[in-house]
Write an enzyme that holds these catalytic residues in place. Sequence first.
Site, PDB file in Angstrom:
ATOM      1  N   MET A  48      22.491  24.467   2.701  1.00 37.52           N
ATOM      2  CA  MET A  48      22.363  25.903   2.446  1.00 37.52           C
ATOM      3  C   MET A  48      22.643  26.229   0.977  1.00 37.52           C
ATOM      4  O   MET A  48      21.887  26.988   0.353  1.00 37.52           O
ATOM      5  CB  MET A  48      23.323  26.690   3.356  1.00 37.52           C
ATOM      6  CG  MET A  48      22.974  26.642   4.819  1.00 37.52           C
ATOM      7  SD  MET A  48      21.351  27.335   5.195  1.00 37.52           S
ATOM      8  CE  MET A  48      21.667  29.087   5.063  1.00 37.52           C
ATOM      9  N   ALA A  57      32.700  26.694   7.268  1.00 38.39           N
ATOM     10  CA  ALA A  57      33.613  27.796   7.592  1.00 38.39           C
ATOM     11  C   ALA A  57      34.986  27.252   7.980  1.00 38.39           C
ATOM     12  O   ALA A  57      35.101  26.159   8.521  1.00 38.39           O
ATOM     13  CB  ALA A  57      33.028  28.620   8.734  1.00 38.39           C
ATOM     14  N   SER A  74      21.096  34.173   7.053  1.00 38.61           N
ATOM     15  CA  SER A  74      20.348  33.506   8.126  1.00 38.61           C
ATOM     16  C   SER A  74      18.967  33.096   7.644  1.00 38.61           C
ATOM     17  O   SER A  74      18.337  33.793   6.857  1.00 38.61           O
ATOM     18  CB  SER A  74      20.184  34.425   9.333  1.00 38.61           C
ATOM     19  OG  SER A  74      19.321  33.796  10.281  1.00 38.61           O
ATOM     20  N   LYS A 121      26.399  39.106  11.313  1.00 35.58           N
ATOM     21  CA  LYS A 121      25.833  37.747  11.382  1.00 35.58           C
ATOM     22  C   LYS A 121      26.239  37.065  12.692  1.00 35.58           C
ATOM     23  O   LYS A 121      25.425  36.347  13.308  1.00 35.58           O
ATOM     24  CB  LYS A 121      26.299  36.915  10.178  1.00 35.58           C
ATOM     25  CG  LYS A 121      25.875  35.441  10.234  1.00 35.58           C
ATOM     26  CD  LYS A 121      24.376  35.303  10.147  1.00 35.58           C
ATOM     27  CE  LYS A 121      23.743  33.947  10.326  1.00 35.58           C
ATOM     28  NZ  LYS A 121      24.394  32.722  10.322  1.00 35.58           N
ATOM     29  N   HIS A 168      24.038  38.411  15.321  1.00 36.71           N
ATOM     30  CA  HIS A 168      22.707  37.810  15.101  1.00 36.71           C
ATOM     31  C   HIS A 168      22.636  36.454  15.799  1.00 36.71           C
ATOM     32  O   HIS A 168      21.689  36.141  16.524  1.00 36.71           O
ATOM     33  CB  HIS A 168      22.469  37.669  13.593  1.00 36.71           C
ATOM     34  CG  HIS A 168      21.337  36.767  13.204  1.00 36.71           C
ATOM     35  ND1 HIS A 168      21.406  35.392  13.316  1.00 36.71           N
ATOM     36  CD2 HIS A 168      20.100  37.030  12.720  1.00 36.71           C
ATOM     37  CE1 HIS A 168      20.265  34.856  12.917  1.00 36.71           C
ATOM     38  NE2 HIS A 168      19.458  35.828  12.545  1.00 36.71           N
ATOM     39  N   ASN A 169      23.659  35.647  15.595  1.00 34.99           N
ATOM     40  CA  ASN A 169      23.659  34.304  16.189  1.00 34.99           C
ATOM     41  C   ASN A 169      23.766  34.355  17.705  1.00 34.99           C
ATOM     42  O   ASN A 169      23.176  33.528  18.405  1.00 34.99           O
ATOM     43  CB  ASN A 169      24.797  33.466  15.607  1.00 34.99           C
ATOM     44  CG  ASN A 169      24.483  32.986  14.202  1.00 34.99           C
ATOM     45  OD1 ASN A 169      23.677  33.589  13.494  1.00 34.99           O
ATOM     46  ND2 ASN A 169      25.109  31.911  13.773  1.00 34.99           N
ATOM     47  N   GLU A 178      20.430  35.023  18.914  1.00 33.41           N
ATOM     48  CA  GLU A 178      19.668  33.766  18.706  1.00 33.41           C
ATOM     49  C   GLU A 178      19.924  32.797  19.868  1.00 33.41           C
ATOM     50  O   GLU A 178      18.980  32.212  20.424  1.00 33.41           O
ATOM     51  CB  GLU A 178      20.133  33.178  17.368  1.00 33.41           C
ATOM     52  CG  GLU A 178      19.581  31.845  16.987  1.00 33.41           C
ATOM     53  CD  GLU A 178      20.255  31.339  15.701  1.00 33.41           C
ATOM     54  OE1 GLU A 178      20.285  32.072  14.694  1.00 33.41           O
ATOM     55  OE2 GLU A 178      20.783  30.210  15.710  1.00 33.41           O
TER      56      GLU A 178
HETATM   57  P1  NBP Z   1      28.276  22.532   5.998  1.00 29.54           P
HETATM   58  O1  NBP Z   1      28.715  23.606   6.904  1.00 29.54           O
HETATM   59  O2  NBP Z   1      27.947  21.211   6.555  1.00 29.54           O
HETATM   60  O3  NBP Z   1      29.422  22.336   4.876  1.00 29.54           O
HETATM   61  C1  NBP Z   1      29.284  21.364   3.885  1.00 29.54           C
HETATM   62  C2  NBP Z   1      29.917  21.816   2.596  1.00 29.54           C
HETATM   63  O4  NBP Z   1      31.299  22.144   2.809  1.00 29.54           O
HETATM   64  C3  NBP Z   1      29.884  20.727   1.546  1.00 29.54           C
HETATM   65  O5  NBP Z   1      29.734  21.350   0.298  1.00 29.54           O
HETATM   66  C4  NBP Z   1      31.253  20.095   1.701  1.00 29.54           C
HETATM   67  O6  NBP Z   1      31.684  19.447   0.528  1.00 29.54           O
HETATM   68  C5  NBP Z   1      32.100  21.324   1.936  1.00 29.54           C
HETATM   69  N1  NBP Z   1      33.418  21.047   2.512  1.00 29.54           N
HETATM   70  C6  NBP Z   1      33.760  20.560   3.720  1.00 29.54           C
HETATM   71 BR1  NBP Z   1      32.594  19.967   4.990  1.00 29.54          BR
HETATM   72  N2  NBP Z   1      35.092  20.475   3.908  1.00 29.54           N
HETATM   73  C7  NBP Z   1      35.604  20.909   2.757  1.00 29.54           C
HETATM   74  C8  NBP Z   1      36.943  21.081   2.326  1.00 29.54           C
HETATM   75  N3  NBP Z   1      37.983  20.821   3.113  1.00 29.54           N
HETATM   76  N4  NBP Z   1      37.138  21.550   1.067  1.00 29.54           N
HETATM   77  C9  NBP Z   1      36.095  21.845   0.286  1.00 29.54           C
HETATM   78  N5  NBP Z   1      34.809  21.708   0.634  1.00 29.54           N
HETATM   79  C10 NBP Z   1      34.562  21.262   1.868  1.00 29.54           C
HETATM   80  O7  NBP Z   1      27.058  23.023   5.069  1.00 29.54           O
HETATM   81  P2  NBP Z   1      25.794  23.937   5.394  1.00 29.54           P
HETATM   82  O8  NBP Z   1      25.114  23.497   6.634  1.00 29.54           O
HETATM   83  O9  NBP Z   1      25.029  24.018   4.133  1.00 29.54           O
HETATM   84  O10 NBP Z   1      26.437  25.354   5.699  1.00 29.54           O
HETATM   85  C11 NBP Z   1      27.230  26.062   4.760  1.00 29.54           C
HETATM   86  C12 NBP Z   1      27.731  27.350   5.407  1.00 29.54           C
HETATM   87  O11 NBP Z   1      26.589  28.145   5.781  1.00 29.54           O
HETATM   88  C13 NBP Z   1      28.510  27.110   6.708  1.00 29.54           C
HETATM   89  O12 NBP Z   1      29.483  28.095   6.847  1.00 29.54           O
HETATM   90  C14 NBP Z   1      27.453  27.287   7.782  1.00 29.54           C
HETATM   91  O13 NBP Z   1      27.998  27.663   9.017  1.00 29.54           O
HETATM   92  C15 NBP Z   1      26.603  28.403   7.175  1.00 29.54           C
HETATM   93  N6  NBP Z   1      25.197  28.430   7.627  1.00 29.54           N
HETATM   94  C16 NBP Z   1      24.506  27.268   7.838  1.00 29.54           C
HETATM   95  C17 NBP Z   1      23.179  27.328   8.231  1.00 29.54           C
HETATM   96  C18 NBP Z   1      22.389  26.070   8.450  1.00 29.54           C
HETATM   97  O14 NBP Z   1      21.230  26.178   8.898  1.00 29.54           O
HETATM   98  N7  NBP Z   1      22.907  24.903   8.130  1.00 29.54           N
HETATM   99  C19 NBP Z   1      22.566  28.574   8.410  1.00 29.54           C
HETATM  100  C20 NBP Z   1      23.288  29.735   8.154  1.00 29.54           C
HETATM  101  C21 NBP Z   1      24.614  29.649   7.766  1.00 29.54           C
HETATM  102  P3  NBP Z   1      31.527  17.829   0.401  1.00 29.54           P
HETATM  103  O15 NBP Z   1      30.107  17.570   0.005  1.00 29.54           O
HETATM  104  O16 NBP Z   1      32.503  17.486  -0.639  1.00 29.54           O
HETATM  105  O17 NBP Z   1      31.868  17.241   1.750  1.00 29.54           O
END
Ligand code: NBP
Length: 477
Positions: free
Chosen positions: A16, A79, A131, A185, A188-189, A192
Site C-alpha cells: 500500500m 495496524a 480502500s 473505513k 466499508h470493510n 465488503e
Molecule cells: P502490512 O499491513 O503488511 O504492513 C507492512 C508494513 O508495516 C511494512 O512497512 C513493515 O515494515 C511495517 N511494520 C510491521 Br509489519 N511491523 C512493524 C513494527 N513493529 N514497526 C515498524 N514497522 C512495522 O502492509 P500493507 O498491506 O501495505 O498495509 C498497510 C496498512 O494499510 C495496514 O494497516 C493495512 O491494514 C492497510 N490496508 C491494506 C490494504 C491491502 O490491500 N493490503 C488495503 C487497505 C488498507 P518492514 O518492511 O520493516 O517489515
Amino acid sequence: MNQERCAIGVIGMAVMGQNLALNIARKGFSTAVFNRTTAVTEKFHQERVQGEPVFPAKTMEEFVALLEPPRKVLLMVKAGEAVDAFIGKLILLLQKGDLLIDAGNSHFTDTDRRIAEAEKQGFLFLGTGVSGGEAGALHGPSIMPGGHERGYLLAGPILEQAAAQVDGGACCAYLGPRSAGHFVKMVHNGIEYAFMQALAEGYDLLHKVGGISTSRCADIFGEWNTRENLASYLTEITAAVLSHHDEDTGKPLVELILDQAEQKGTGKWTTQTALDLGVPTPLINQAVMARSLSSYSGKRKSLSSLYPTPLPVSNDSPDKDELIKDLEQALFLAQVCAFSEGFQLLESASGEFGYGLDLSTVARIWKGGCIIRSALLPHIEHAYSKLHPPLLLADPVLVPRIREALPPLRKVVALAAHHGVPVPCLGAALFSLDSWGAGILPTNLIQAQRDYFGAHTFRRRDKEGVFHEQWEKGDAQ
Ligand code: NBP
C-alpha cells in the site's frame, strides 16, 4: 534528481505504501519515503521509481529533514503496535503544528487515543481510511480522512489529487472529528465482507444446485456486472477469479483453493461495534461468522459425513435460466441490505460519537476507487442528499426494486434450504427484509417470558404504562 524539501512523507513501503507514494509523486508532489527495513525502501526505489519525485531516506532523522514544514507524514504500516512505535519516534523529531496521517486500518478507538495524545503534544492528526487495494493505491483509491480539520487543510489538496475521481469529484473528503475516518473505513470493510460472502453463496448455488461449471459461472458473473443490479467491483473481480485457470492442472484455480477464509479483523470490529451500539447488522455478522466457521476445516470434514446433503443436484435441479435470474435479484437485495445496515451503523455512530457524518458524502467517496464501489452508490448518495430515508430500505427510489426482488430472494433461500446449501448472507438478507417489514414481531412473547422469570415488565398495545403480570396459574391479577 535534485534533492528538494518534500510536500509529504510516506512511512511503510509494503504494497500500500509503495503504491500510494508513487501515486502521490505522479500527481507532482515530491514524496519522501521510509521503511523500518531499509532494504525494502532501496529495492522499491531501484525497481519502481522511474523519474517520479520520490526521495528515499535511510533513517527517520533523514526522512524528517526531507520534509517541508509544516511536515506531513503519512503512515502506511501494519495496524497496531507499528503505528504507535512510529508515532513515538516521530514526535521526538517533528515540531508542533506538523501533521501525522495514519492511513492504515487502525481500530477507531486507537485513533481516538492517538488523536488525544497528538493534541496534548501539539501535533495535528488524521485517522484516514484508504480502500482500493494495491491497484487503487496506485491509480486512485477512496480516501476517508477524519480527525483534526486543520490537518485536512494541510493534506487535503494532496489526498484529493491522489484519490479516485468520479464525475469530476475526488473520492476523498473530510468526514468528521476524531476517529470518523477510521470508523467509516471499518464499516466499508464490514459491507465488503457481506457482499463477498453473498457472491460466494451465489457461486455455490449456481455450481452445486444449478450444476453449472465454474467457467460458465464466470460468464454469468461477467454478464451480471454489465447490469444495473449488480455492476460493482466485487462482481467484476468475481468473474475474473472464476475464469482464471491454474497453469499446472488447467483447472479453474478457485476449485483448487482451500475453503478456509482468513480475516484481518475489520469485519469482526464492525460486528462488535454494531452489537455495542445496538444496531442490527445481520449480513455483516453472518459474513464474519461464515469466515470463522470455514476455518474449522478438520471439524467440518468429520461432520460432513454425518450430515450429508439432503438432496443431490441430479434429483431435483431447478431450471438453470430461472435460477440465474432469481440469483441476480437475490444478490442485488443482499447488496442493498448490506449497504442499508452499514449506513444505519454509520448514522448511529455519528450520533453516539459526535462525528456529524454526512452520509451522502460517504456514499459519494465510495463511488470510485474502493472495493465496494457499485452502481448502487449513486442512488445511495441521492437518497441521503435529497430524500433522507429513515433506513436505506425505505428509499422511495429503491423500494419498487426491492419489492420486485423479494420473491426471487425468497425462492433462492428456499431452494438453498431444500438442497442443504448454506446461504447465511442471503438468508440474513431475507430475515432482515422480513423482519423490517413484518409490522408485528414475536418479540411480544419474549417480553412476556422476560417478565415471567425476571419481572422485567412490559408495555401493552392497548394501554399506556409499564406492566408486570403474576404469570403463575391462579396468581394472575
Ligand atoms: P502490512 O499491513 O503488511 O504492513 C507492512 C508494513 O508495516 C511494512 O512497512 C513493515 O515494515 C511495517 N511494520 C510491521 Br509489519 N511491523 C512493524 C513494527 N513493529 N514497526 C515498524 N514497522 C512495522 O502492509 P500493507 O498491506 O501495505 O498495509 C498497510 C496498512 O494499510 C495496514 O494497516 C493495512 O491494514 C492497510 N490496508 C491494506 C490494504 C491491502 O490491500 N493490503 C488495503 C487497505 C488498507 P518492514 O518492511 O520493516 O517489515
